[in-house]
Design a protein around this motif. Structure first.
Motif, PDB file in Angstrom:
ATOM      1  N   ASP A   1       0.832  -1.211   0.000  1.00  0.00           N
ATOM      2  CA  ASP A   1       0.000   0.000   0.000  1.00  0.00           C
ATOM      3  C   ASP A   1       0.861   1.253   0.000  1.00  0.00           C
ATOM      4  OD1 ASP A   1      -2.258  -1.554  -0.030  1.00  0.00           O
ATOM      5  OD2 ASP A   1      -2.516  -1.539   2.154  1.00  0.00           O
TER       6      ASP A   1
ATOM      7  N   ASP B   1       6.889  -4.012  -9.589  1.00  0.00           N
ATOM      8  CA  ASP B   1       5.598  -3.475 -10.019  1.00  0.00           C
ATOM      9  C   ASP B   1       4.534  -3.927  -9.026  1.00  0.00           C
ATOM     10  OD1 ASP B   1       3.397  -2.509 -11.297  1.00  0.00           O
ATOM     11  OD2 ASP B   1       3.830  -3.400 -13.251  1.00  0.00           O
ATOM     12  N   VAL B   2       4.054  -2.970  -8.209  1.00  0.00           N
ATOM     13  CA  VAL B   2       3.031  -3.305  -7.213  1.00  0.00           C
ATOM     14  C   VAL B   2       1.647  -2.839  -7.660  1.00  0.00           C
ATOM     15  CG1 VAL B   2       4.643  -3.305  -5.280  1.00  0.00           C
ATOM     16  CG2 VAL B   2       3.515  -1.175  -5.938  1.00  0.00           C
ATOM     17  N   ARG B   3       1.509  -2.461  -8.920  1.00  0.00           N
ATOM     18  CA  ARG B   3       0.183  -2.073  -9.414  1.00  0.00           C
ATOM     19  C   ARG B   3      -0.771  -3.256  -9.503  1.00  0.00           C
ATOM     20  NH1 ARG B   3       2.411   1.037 -14.642  1.00  0.00           N
ATOM     21  NH2 ARG B   3       3.617  -0.912 -14.639  1.00  0.00           N
ATOM     22  N   PRO B   4      -0.336  -4.447  -9.937  1.00  0.00           N
ATOM     23  CA  PRO B   4      -1.237  -5.606  -9.913  1.00  0.00           C
ATOM     24  C   PRO B   4      -1.489  -6.074  -8.478  1.00  0.00           C
ATOM     25  CG  PRO B   4       0.625  -5.951 -11.425  1.00  0.00           C
ATOM     26  CD  PRO B   4       0.947  -4.763 -10.587  1.00  0.00           C
TER      27      PRO B   4
ATOM     28  N   ARG C   1       2.574   1.733  -3.459  1.00  0.00           N
ATOM     29  CA  ARG C   1       1.675   2.195  -4.514  1.00  0.00           C
ATOM     30  C   ARG C   1       1.499   3.709  -4.489  1.00  0.00           C
ATOM     31  NH1 ARG C   1      -2.689  -2.709  -3.674  1.00  0.00           N
ATOM     32  NH2 ARG C   1      -1.658  -4.222  -5.072  1.00  0.00           N
TER      33      ARG C   1
ATOM     34  N   GLN D   1       7.036   5.581  -8.994  1.00  0.00           N
ATOM     35  CA  GLN D   1       5.883   6.444  -9.214  1.00  0.00           C
ATOM     36  C   GLN D   1       4.728   5.601  -9.722  1.00  0.00           C
ATOM     37  OE1 GLN D   1       6.418   9.698 -12.035  1.00  0.00           O
ATOM     38  NE2 GLN D   1       5.099  11.011 -10.813  1.00  0.00           N
ATOM     39  N   GLY D   2       3.552   5.831  -9.141  1.00  0.00           N
ATOM     40  CA  GLY D   2       2.360   5.132  -9.593  1.00  0.00           C
ATOM     41  C   GLY D   2       2.396   3.635  -9.357  1.00  0.00           C
ATOM     42  N   GLY D   3       3.192   3.187  -8.401  1.00  0.00           N
ATOM     43  CA  GLY D   3       3.248   1.762  -8.108  1.00  0.00           C
ATOM     44  C   GLY D   3       4.320   1.002  -8.859  1.00  0.00           C
ATOM     45  N   LEU D   4       5.109   1.674  -9.693  1.00  0.00           N
ATOM     46  CA  LEU D   4       6.208   1.031 -10.413  1.00  0.00           C
ATOM     47  C   LEU D   4       7.528   1.566  -9.880  1.00  0.00           C
ATOM     48  CD1 LEU D   4       7.256  -0.822 -12.642  1.00  0.00           C
ATOM     49  CD2 LEU D   4       7.119   1.113 -14.228  1.00  0.00           C
TER      50      LEU D   4
ATOM     51  N   PRO E   1       2.489  -8.502  -6.590  1.00  0.00           N
ATOM     52  CA  PRO E   1       3.669  -7.767  -7.063  1.00  0.00           C
ATOM     53  C   PRO E   1       4.480  -8.571  -8.072  1.00  0.00           C
ATOM     54  CG  PRO E   1       3.459  -7.583  -4.682  1.00  0.00           C
ATOM     55  CD  PRO E   1       2.445  -8.598  -5.124  1.00  0.00           C
TER      56      PRO E   1
ATOM     57  N   ASP F   1       6.030   8.330  -4.453  1.00  0.00           N
ATOM     58  CA  ASP F   1       6.643   9.062  -5.562  1.00  0.00           C
ATOM     59  C   ASP F   1       8.078   9.342  -5.115  1.00  0.00           C
ATOM     60  OD1 ASP F   1       7.567  10.827  -7.458  1.00  0.00           O
ATOM     61  OD2 ASP F   1       5.742  12.022  -7.529  1.00  0.00           O
TER      62      ASP F   1
END
Length: 748
Positions: free
Chosen positions: A451, A509-512, A454, A484-487, A515, A457
C-alpha cells in the motif's frame, strides 16, 4: 488680567462641578435596567443582533464611562433562539475626556464565563456570518426606500495612521471561557475550554506580560491537550508589527494520533510578525517532545501571497525507537533490537505551503553518518527526493525480524542438512546417495509494504563508503532508484565485493494484485564461498572459487517463498581457480577404476579437497527449478561433464556427472587405480543428489552407469583379443587393407 484669569478658573471649576454633579445624578437617578427592552430593540435595529439581558446592568459616567453586564447572550436575527455567544459577566470602564482625543484609556477589563459557539451548517454557511446582518425582509424594504444622503468620505489613506485610535488598557482578564466550533459538513468539531487569560497594562509599543491556558480538543482525530502560554506581547499598530518575546508554550496531549499515550511538549523563543514588511520569524527556537530536543530558527516571507520558509534545525541525539513508542507509533521489530537507538540531525530548512526541503543535511543514525539533501517536493503527491552519501551502513540491522514460523522452518531445514551431512561424511562416499531435501528453504513472511509503495513518488540517489547487505560487505556502493504510480525501478545498485564487483538492475511493479519483480544481475570474480556461507562458522562452504555470473530473472509474489516458487529466467556462470572443499573426488574416481579393474585400493586418500581450474555452465529457470544441461569442470588429470537440476525451492540438486580420467598420476600410483589403454575415452559416471550445502560430498558412483561402462570395456577386451588372433593367423599373408576390413567385421 489677574482678575480675568481668576474668573476663568472659577468658571471652569464650576463647569467641572456641574459635569460631576450631572454624572452623579445620571448614575444614581437613571437606572439602565429599566430600559432593557429599549436596549434590546436598539440592538436589533442598529447592530442587527438579538441581545438577551438576564442579569443586571451596572454603569458609571464620569470620570469613567463604566459598564458591567451580567447573564447576557447574543444571537443572530436569523436564529434568535440559539445564541452564538453568552457570558456570565463583562466589566469595563473608559475615561471620558481622552475619548475626545480619540484615545481609549480603559481600566481593568474582566470577562467571566464567556461561551462562544460557532457552527458551519451542511451547506457551508457559518452562524457567525449573519452577525450584524438584518433579516431578509429588512433588506428588501431597504432596497425600496429612498436613498439616504451618503456618509462623509472616508479619510484619505495618507492620514489613516494619524487618526488611528490609541489603545490604553490597564489589564485584561478572562476567566473560564469556552469556544466550540462544529463543522457539520465534515462532521468534525474543535473546542477550547477553561480558557484563562491575564495581561499587564496594554499599550502601543510597550511590552505587555501575558499568561494564557486552556484545554483544547478535536473530534477527528480524537485528541485532547492541556496548554499554557506565557510571554511579553508587544505591538505597534502603525507599523503593523507584533512580537511575542520570551515566549514559552508548554503542555501535554493525548488521543488517537498518539494511541492514547501522553506526550509532554514545550516550545520557546522570540516570535515576530511584521505585516508591513510581509515577514515573520521565530528565533531562539527551542522545542521538546518527550525526550526529543531541538534548537533552531524559522523565517517566513511573502506572508500575504505564497509564504516561503527558511531556517535551520538541530536535533540532539535521542533514542528514535523509544521516542516513537512513546508517541504511539512503535517501529516494527528489526533484526537488530538495538537499531534506531541513536539519531541526531543538523540541517537547513527551505519550504512553502506545498513542499519542504532539508538541504545541507547531516544525520547520524546509530553507527552511520549521512550528508546530503532530503525533500518532499509535493505534499499531496508525497513526492520524496533523497540524495545522501554515507560513510558506512549495515542494512541487515534494519530489516524486519523473522517471524517464529520462519525461524521454525529454517531450523527444520538445518536439521535435515546436518543429518544428511553426517551420513555423507561417515560413509566417505560409499554410502547410498543422500535423499532429495524436502524442507522449504524460504520464509513466507511479507516482504513489501504494498500500500505504501503504490502511493510512493520517489527519486533516490544513495552512495556508501561501506554497505553491508545480506551479510555481504559492499565497498563504494551506489544506488539509484525511482518509483511512481506503483512502479519502482532500480536503475543501478553497484559496488565492489571481496576484490570483485557486482551490479544489479530491476523493477518492482506493485500495481497488480500480486507484485511483479524483474532483476538483471552481473557479478564479476567474487569469491563464491561468500554467497553460500554456512549457518555455523566452523562449517566450511562446499565450494570455493571466483564467481562470474550473469542473470536475467523474473518472479511474482510478496514473500521469499512466493518469489522463488515463481522464479523464471536464464543465467550463466563460471567459477575459476576453485576447490571442492572436503570432497576427495580423486578417491571416488580411483574407487571406480579399481572396481573396473576388479581390485582393491591399497592406500588411503592423500588429499582432502579437490581443486579445479574452471567450472562453468548455463541455467534455465522455470518456476523455481534451474536446469543445467552443460556443466563442465576442468580438473588437472580429469575432464568432467554434467547435467542436472537445482531445485531452488528446497535448495537441492540432482546431477549426473561423467568423468574422463587419466588414473592415479602420483609418483607412487596405487596399482588398483592405474588406467590402461582400454580405459582411454571411457567416461566414469557419478550421481550427485541432496542439499546444495553438501556440494561434492553428495556425489556417489553411479553403479548402474558403472555397469554399462564395464560391459563396454568387456566388449572392447573381446575385440582386442579377436584382433590379436587375426594378426597371428594372417601374419603377412594378406595385405594391411584386407586385414583392417576383416577386423571391421567384428565391430558391427
Amino acid at each position: 488680567m489677574k482678575a480675568f484669569g481668576k474668573i476663568l478658573g472659577l468658571g471652569l471649576l464650576g463647569l467641572l462641578l456641574i459635569i460631576v454633579a450631572l454624572g452623579f445624578a445620571l448614575t444614581h437617578l437613571f437606572d439602565p435596567n429599566d430600559y432593557k427592552d429599549e436596549i434590546r430593540e436598539l440592538a436589533r435595529k442598529k447592530a442587527h443582533v438579538e441581545l438577551t439581558l438576564n442579569g443586571d446592568i451596572g454603569w458609571s459616567l464620569f470620570p469613567w464611562l463604566g459598564l458591567e453586564l451580567h447573564e447576557a447572550s447574543i444571537a443572530t436575527l436569523n436564529n434568535p433562539k440559539q445564541p452564538f455567544a453568552d457570558l456570565q459577566m463583562l466589566g469595563l470602564s473608559v475615561r471620558v475626556l481622552p475619548l475626545l482625543r480619540r484615545e481609549v484609556q480603559m481600566s481593568d477589563v474582566r470577562v467571566e464565563g464567556l461561551n462562544l459557539t460557532l457552527v458551519r451548517d451542511p451547506h457551508g454557511h457559518g452562524n457567525w456570518e449573519d452577525i450584524g446582518k438584518p433579516l431578509p425582509e429588512q433588506n428588501a424594504s431597504a432596497a425600496t426606500a429612498p436613498a439616504e444622503p451618503s456618509e462623509a468620505p472616508a479619510p484619505a489613506k495618507g492620514d489613516a495612521n494619524e487618526r488611528a485610535v490609541k489603545l490604553d488598557i490597564d489589564s485584561l482578564t478572562v476567566n473560564n471561557a469556552r469556544v466550540q466550533f462544529t463543522d457539520e459538513q465534515s462532521g468534525r468539531s474543535y473546542g477550547a475550554e477553561s480558557i484563562q487569560l491575564s495581561t499587564g497594562p496594554v499599550h502601543d509599543g510597550v511590552s505587555t506580560p501575558i499568561k494564557a491556558s486552556a484545554f483544547v480538543s478535536a473530534s477527528e482525530p480524537n485528541i485532547k491537550a492541556r496548554t499554557e502560554l506565557v510571554g511579553d506581547l508587544r505591538f505597534d499598530r502603525k507599523l503593523k508589527r507584533y512580537s511575542l518575546e520570551d515566549m514559552r508554550l508548554s503542555g501535554e496531549t493525548s488521543g488517537e494520533p498518539t494511541a492514547g499515550k501522553t506526550v509532554t511538549f514545550a516550545a520557546q523563543g522570540q516570535v515576530l510578525a511584521d505585516l508591513g514588511a510581509d515577514v515573520a520569524s521565530w528565533t531562539g527556537l527551542k522545542v521538546s517532545a518527550n525526550q526529543l530536543r531541538a534548537l533552531g530558527e524559522l523565517n517566513l516571507r511573502d506572508l500575504s501571497s505564497t509564504p516561503q520558509i527558511s531556517g535551520a534545525l538541530s536535533i540532539a541525539q535521542f533514542n528514535l525507537r523509544t521516542f516513537l513508542d512513546g508517541i504511539g507509533h512503535p517501529l516494527p521489530a528489526t533484526a537488530d533490537a538495538n537499531a534506531f537507538a541513536k539519531l541526531e540531525l543538523v540541517t537547513r530548512l527551505e519550504g512553502s505551503p506545498t513542499a519542504i526541503a532539508l538541504p545541507d543535511l547531516a544525520v547520524k543514525l546509530d553507527d552511520s553518518s549521512f550528508t546530503g539533501r532530503v525533500a518532499i517536493e509535493d505534499f499531496a503527491k508525497q513526492a520524496l527526493r533523497v540524495q545522501l552519501k554515507g560513510d558506512k551502513f549495515d542494512a541487515d540491522r534494519y530489516l524486519p525480524a523473522k517471524s517464529e514460523e520462519a525461524k521454525g522452518a529454517k531450523a527444520a531445514r538445518q536439521a535435515e542438512v546436518q543429518q544428511q551431512e553426517a551420513t555423507a561424511v561417515a560413509g566417505a562416499g560409499s554410502t547410498p546417495l543422500p535423499s532429495a531435501p524436502t524442507q522449504v528453504a524460504w520464509s513466507t513472511d511479507k516482504l513489501l509494504p504494498v500500500d505504501r509503495l503504490r502511493a510512493l513518488d520517489l527519486q533516490a540517489d544513495l552512495s556508501f563508503g561501506a554497505l553491508t547487505l545480506d551479510k555481504l560487505p559492499i565497498t563504494d556502493a551506489h544506488l539509484q532508484a525511482s518509483g511512481q504510480g506503483g512502479l519502482l525501478t532500480l536503475q543501478t545498485l553497484r559496488g565492489g565485493l571481496y576484490n570483485g564487483s557486482f551490479e544489479a538492475k530491476g523493477t518492482v511493479d506493485v500495481r497488480p494484485a500480486v507484485p511483479q519483480l524483474g532483476v538483471n544481475t552481473q557479478i564479476t570474480r567474487v569469491p563464491v564461498e561468500h554467497f553460500i556461507k554456512r549457518d555455523t562458522p566452523d562449517q566450511a562452504p562446499p565450494v570455493k572459487g571466483l564467481l562470474t555470473l550473469s542473470s536475467d530473472l523474473t518472479a511474482s509474489g510478496n514473500s521469499q517463498k512466493a518469489l522463488v516458487d515463481t522464479l523464471n529466467g536464464n543465467a550463466s556462470f563460471t567459477i575459476t581457480d576453485g576447490v571442492l572443499v572436503n570432497a576427495n573426488l580423486e578417491q571416488q574416481l580411483c574407487q571406480a577404476i579399481a572396481t573396473l579393474n576388479r581390485k582393491q585400493l591399497s592406500g588411503e586418500p592423500r588429499a582432502k579437497d579437490t581443486p579445479f581450474q574452471e567450472l562453468r555452465g548455463t541455467l534455465v529457470v522455470r518456476n523455481g527449478v534451474a536446469s543445467n544441461p552443460d556443466l563442465k569442470v576442468r580438473i588437472p588429470g580429469l575432464t568432467v561433464n554434467g547435467h542436472g537440476d537445482v531445485d531452488l525451492r528446497v535448495l537441492g540438486m540432482d546431477y549426473g556427472i561423467g568423468v574422463l580420467v587419466e588414473g592415479d598420476q602420483r609418483a607412487m600410483p596405487d596399482p588398483a587405480c592405474q588406467v590402461n589403454e582400454r580405459y582411454v575415452g571411457v567416461e566414469l559416471p557419478l550421481r550427485c543428489r541432496g542439499p546444495l550445502e553438501l556440494g561434492a560430498k553428495a556425489c556417489r558412483l553411479d553403479k548402474d552407469g558403472l555397469g554399462k561402462v564395464a560391459a563396454k570395456l568387456a566388449g572392447n577386451r573381446l575385440k582386442d583379443k579377436i584382433d590379436e588372433k587375426l594378426d597371428e593367423k594372417l601374419g603377412d599373408k594378406v595385405s594391411p587393407e584386407l586385414k583392417d576390413a576383416l577386423k571391421g567385421l567384428f565391430k558391427r
